[in-house]
Design an enzyme around this catalytic site. Structure first.
Site, PDB file in Angstrom:
ATOM      1  N   CYS A  81       0.835  -1.203   0.000  1.00  0.00           N
ATOM      2  CA  CYS A  81       0.000   0.000   0.000  1.00  0.00           C
ATOM      3  C   CYS A  81       0.877   1.265   0.000  1.00  0.00           C
ATOM      4  O   CYS A  81       1.549   1.547  -0.976  1.00  0.00           O
ATOM      5  CB  CYS A  81      -1.002  -0.033   1.152  1.00  0.00           C
ATOM      6  SG  CYS A  81      -2.362   1.150   0.948  1.00  0.00           S
ATOM      7  N   HIS A 183      -3.785  -4.834  -0.392  1.00  0.00           N
ATOM      8  CA  HIS A 183      -3.365  -5.441   0.873  1.00  0.00           C
ATOM      9  C   HIS A 183      -3.413  -6.962   0.758  1.00  0.00           C
ATOM     10  O   HIS A 183      -4.489  -7.551   0.887  1.00  0.00           O
ATOM     11  CB  HIS A 183      -4.292  -4.986   2.005  1.00  0.00           C
ATOM     12  CG  HIS A 183      -4.114  -3.559   2.381  1.00  0.00           C
ATOM     13  ND1 HIS A 183      -3.225  -3.156   3.358  1.00  0.00           N
ATOM     14  CD2 HIS A 183      -4.683  -2.428   1.907  1.00  0.00           C
ATOM     15  CE1 HIS A 183      -3.270  -1.840   3.472  1.00  0.00           C
ATOM     16  NE2 HIS A 183      -4.143  -1.376   2.595  1.00  0.00           N
ATOM     17  N   GLU A 185      -2.481  -9.092   2.885  1.00  0.00           N
ATOM     18  CA  GLU A 185      -2.878  -9.652   4.187  1.00  0.00           C
ATOM     19  C   GLU A 185      -4.387  -9.606   4.403  1.00  0.00           C
ATOM     20  O   GLU A 185      -4.912 -10.268   5.304  1.00  0.00           O
ATOM     21  CB  GLU A 185      -2.138  -8.928   5.316  1.00  0.00           C
ATOM     22  CG  GLU A 185      -2.662  -7.567   5.703  1.00  0.00           C
ATOM     23  CD  GLU A 185      -2.290  -6.415   4.773  1.00  0.00           C
ATOM     24  OE1 GLU A 185      -2.615  -5.268   5.122  1.00  0.00           O
ATOM     25  OE2 GLU A 185      -1.675  -6.664   3.707  1.00  0.00           O
TER      26      GLU A 185
END
EC number: 4.3.2.10
Length: 207
Positions: A81, A183, A185
């Site tokens: 990001c 992202h 994750e």
């Protein structure tokens, strides 16, 4: 292989470190100590928030030179990001701010006419072949939260693009550097697969 997730006060890093551990990174440390970061085999620069604040924090923590030196040595680096955007020369977010300057290019607002910030799931369209994309297919969805986009001078660094009003760069790869605008994750199985692929690349670079 020791991985240091850089904590410079920009976002929750627990989800990033947990995702790295989930795909098998053997030793994951979250730290804001430049001495710890300078000894890392792998550096991860995540983050959400304002570009100018991020650079200020990195400078105050003496981490700018550590990141540059790590990349210059050919060690594996992952940006997530804001961590992608900071790699570039400058950003026009709330004024003009100098970045790390690892990659030539700038960071600008997403196109007019779309809802900003861009939040939610969107698709990846591949721009080149890479081991980072193994196990994924064109059009797979990942999770975004951002208002700005990178514009590289050299299109050859572009790994994927994503359509939001117009196509923007959603990931890059150059030698030992990989960075995602989205992202991983938060991107469930596809995101973990991308991190697993990065781990495989990192292992090759550190052996």
């Amino acid at each position: 292989m020791r991985t240091v997730v850089i904590d410079y006060g920009m976002g929750n890093l627990r989800s990033v470190s947990k995702a790295l551990e989930a795909v098998g990174f053997p030793e994951v440390v979250v730290s804001n100590d430049y001495r710890v970061a300078s000894e890392a085999d792998v550096l991860v620069l995540p983050g959400v928030g304002a570009f100018g604040d991020a650079m200020k924090n990195l400078e105050e923590l003496n981490l700018v030179s550590v990141i540059r030196r790590h990349i210059e040595k050919g060690k594996p680096f992952l940006g997530i990001c804001l961590g992608l955007q900071l790699l570039f020369e400058k950003s026009y977010e709330h004024g003009e701010h100098r970045g790390l300057g690892i990659l030539k290019g700038e960071v600008i607002l997403l196109p007019l006419g779309v809802k900003i910030p861009h939040i939610g799931w969107n698709q990846l369209w591949f721009k080149k072949e890479s081991e980072i994309l193994e196990g994924l297919k064109e059009g797979d969805f990942v999770y975004f939260v951002h208002s700005y986009r990178v514009v590289p001078e050299d299109e050859s660094v572009v790994l994927t693009k994503t359509d939001y009003g117009e196509y923007f760069v959603s990931s890059i790869e150059l030698d030992n550097v990989v960075a995602f605008q989205f992202h991983p994750e938060k991107s469930q199985k596809k995101g973990l697969k991308l991190l697993e692929n990065f781990k495989r690349k990192a292992e090759k670079l550190t052996t």
